[in-house]
Design a protein around this motif. Structure first.
Motif, mmCIF file in Angstrom:
data_model
loop_
_atom_site.group_PDB
_atom_site.id
_atom_site.type_symbol
_atom_site.label_atom_id
_atom_site.label_comp_id
_atom_site.label_asym_id
_atom_site.label_seq_id
_atom_site.Cartn_x
_atom_site.Cartn_y
_atom_site.Cartn_z
ATOM 1 N N SER A 96 33.337 39.214 38.657
ATOM 2 C CA SER A 96 33.494 39.840 40.133
ATOM 3 C C SER A 96 32.254 39.238 40.891
ATOM 4 N N GLN A 141 33.697 47.075 37.359
ATOM 5 C CA GLN A 141 34.040 45.770 37.146
ATOM 6 C C GLN A 141 34.837 45.759 35.787
ATOM 7 N N GLN A 191 38.465 45.839 37.183
ATOM 8 C CA GLN A 191 38.882 44.617 37.583
ATOM 9 C C GLN A 191 39.312 43.705 36.488
#
Ligand code: HAM
Length: 422
Positions: free
Chosen positions: A355, A364, A367
């Motif tokens: 990230s 995060q 992601q």
């Protein structure tokens, strides 16, 4: 005002741009194995180079050149093709023969855009200067076919012809001129006015009127001298020997005046369009001398990258590998350690992503899940205090703490385990 790409030009994003990257890499691999090396030439050249190279009477020169005058009053043209520039470079730098180059170049032609025909396209090509032997023709055609086959394309045909050398061509031109004069009224409007300037150009005309006249026209192959005939037969024998299938195309003269002897083209059978030529080329034994160099034989081809993309789509072939990552670094620490870890992993050929913001663990991890990573590497302040990181298997959600100095070793082991199970 909203800016757009100029008519007939395109932007390329992934996954198409990835396909182009792979096409170029594949082409470099095949050509370099046979001793061709990359040649890069300027995007514009002296206009006169193309007039003399491609030929004053060709469509490219009369209708399609992107010509401009620079601030010093020089007449320049954006290259419409790669061959003439390669020859200019060969002459200018006094290269020795055999000169073998491959290139990737944008090419600019002011054409009426349609599917497969653009005002800026890109070509992959090769040029081989020096040998006039039929071995060179066979090598060049072999490379074109091997490259196309390496992409998995199946629905294409190779067309081949001989245009003879200057003397047999001039004899033929006279015969053709007589025939065209007799059939003048049947030609397309454009060629009614221009056929006398270069009768060979009628053979290349895509208008139905000219096509119907060409069907009964005399054929160049019947006017070849003994040497040209024997050269042509040797090329065909060589292709037979290599198992390369071709079709005789007695009117294939292609759109440039520089060709002599062998001309060839690969056409796709998967496209329902007049723009079906994937690539083409030929021998041009007088081009170097006509551009001011020492008489040197030459042969090459160009392949249109945009056409290849269309044909691959039509044959449902995908080359693109989606850019992937193995490890996603979840960075919760206020240090540069994650970048140092990324550096270590990259050095061991492990693909990394992370990230760009130090957002929350939850964000995060979201992601990481969205990425193609199989492992998350969590680096937080508590881990750092112990000189450790957390390795999380994103497939089965198991996790454990690992000493920093063992990270690369453990990740490699875990990746192998994950890959063996899937
Ligand atoms: P060309 O046939 O004009 O040959 O172009 C080569 C390839 O570029 C074509 O077969 C086609 O795939 C692609 N192409 C041409 N024009 C366009 C366009 N307007 N839009 C999209 N694609 C296009 C040459 O340029 C020669 N220099 C080839 C050569 C090399 N001959 C000897 N050495």
């Amino acid at each position: 005002m909203k800016f757009k790409t100029p008519t007939g030009t395109s932007d390329f994003f992934a996954p198409e741009s990835k396909e182009i990257e792979l096409l170029v890499a594949g082409f470099a691999k095949i050509t370099e194995k046979l001793g061709y090396s990359l040649l890069l030439t300027p995007i514009f050249e002296d206009s006169e180079l193309f007039r003399r190279g491609a030929g004053e009477t060709t469509d490219i020169v009369t209708k399609e050149m992107y010509e401009f005058t620079d601030r010093s009053d020089r007449k320049l043209t954006l290259k419409p093709e790669g061959t003439t520039s390669a020859i200019r470079a060969f002459i200018e730098h006094s290269y020795s023969t055999p000169f073998k180059c491959w290139y990737l170049t944008p090419a600019f032609r002011y054409e009426k855009p349609q599917a497969g025909r653009y005002r800026q396209h890109h070509q992959l090509g090769i040029e081989l200067l020096g040998p006039d032997s039929y071995f060179a023709d066979i090598e060049v055609i072999y490379i074109l076919i091997k490259f196309i086959e390496s992409l998995g394309l199946k629905q294409f045909k190779l067309l081949i012809n001989s245009m003879g050398h200057r003397d047999c061509r001039n004899l033929y031109k006279q015969k053709l001129l007589d025939y065209l004069t007799f059939n003048e009224d049947r030609l397309c409007d454009d060629h009614k006015l221009r056929y006398k300037i270069n009768p060979l150009r009628i053979l290349d005309c895509k208008k139905t009127e000219c096509i119907s006249v060409v069907v009964e026209a005399p054929l160049l192959i019947d006017y070849l001298c003994e040497d040209c005939r024997s050269h042509h037969e040797s090329v065909l024998n060589g292709l037979d020997n290599l198992g390369i299938i071709y079709e005789a195309a007695p009117t294939l003269v292609r759109g440039f005046d520089y060709y002599s002897r062998t001309t060839f083209e690969v056409q796709s059978l998967a496209l329902n369009s007049s723009q079906s030529a994937i690539g083409g080329g030929g021998r041009y034994d007088n081009l170097v001398a006509s551009l001011g160099g020492v008489e040197t034989a030459g042969i090459g081809f160009g392949i249109g990258i945009e056409r290849l993309l269309l044909v691959m789509k039509a044959e449902s072939i995908r080359l693109n590998e989606i850019p992937s990552c193995d490890v996603f670094i979840v960075n919760l620490a206020k240090e540069f350690l994650p970048m140092r870890l990324a550096d270590k992993l990259l050095s061991s050929n492990i693909k990394v992503s992370y990230s760009y913001e130090q957002s929350s663990m939850k964000s995060q991890m979201r992601q990481a899940d969205k990425s193609t990573a199989k492992i998350a590497l969590i680096v937080g302040d508590s881990e750092l205090k112990e000189s450790e990181v957390t390795i999380k298997n994103l497939i089965d959600s198991s996790q454990y703490r690992c000493p920093i100095e063992r990270v690369v070793q453990d990740i490699k082991k875990l990746l192998t385990t994950i890959e063996s199970k899937h």
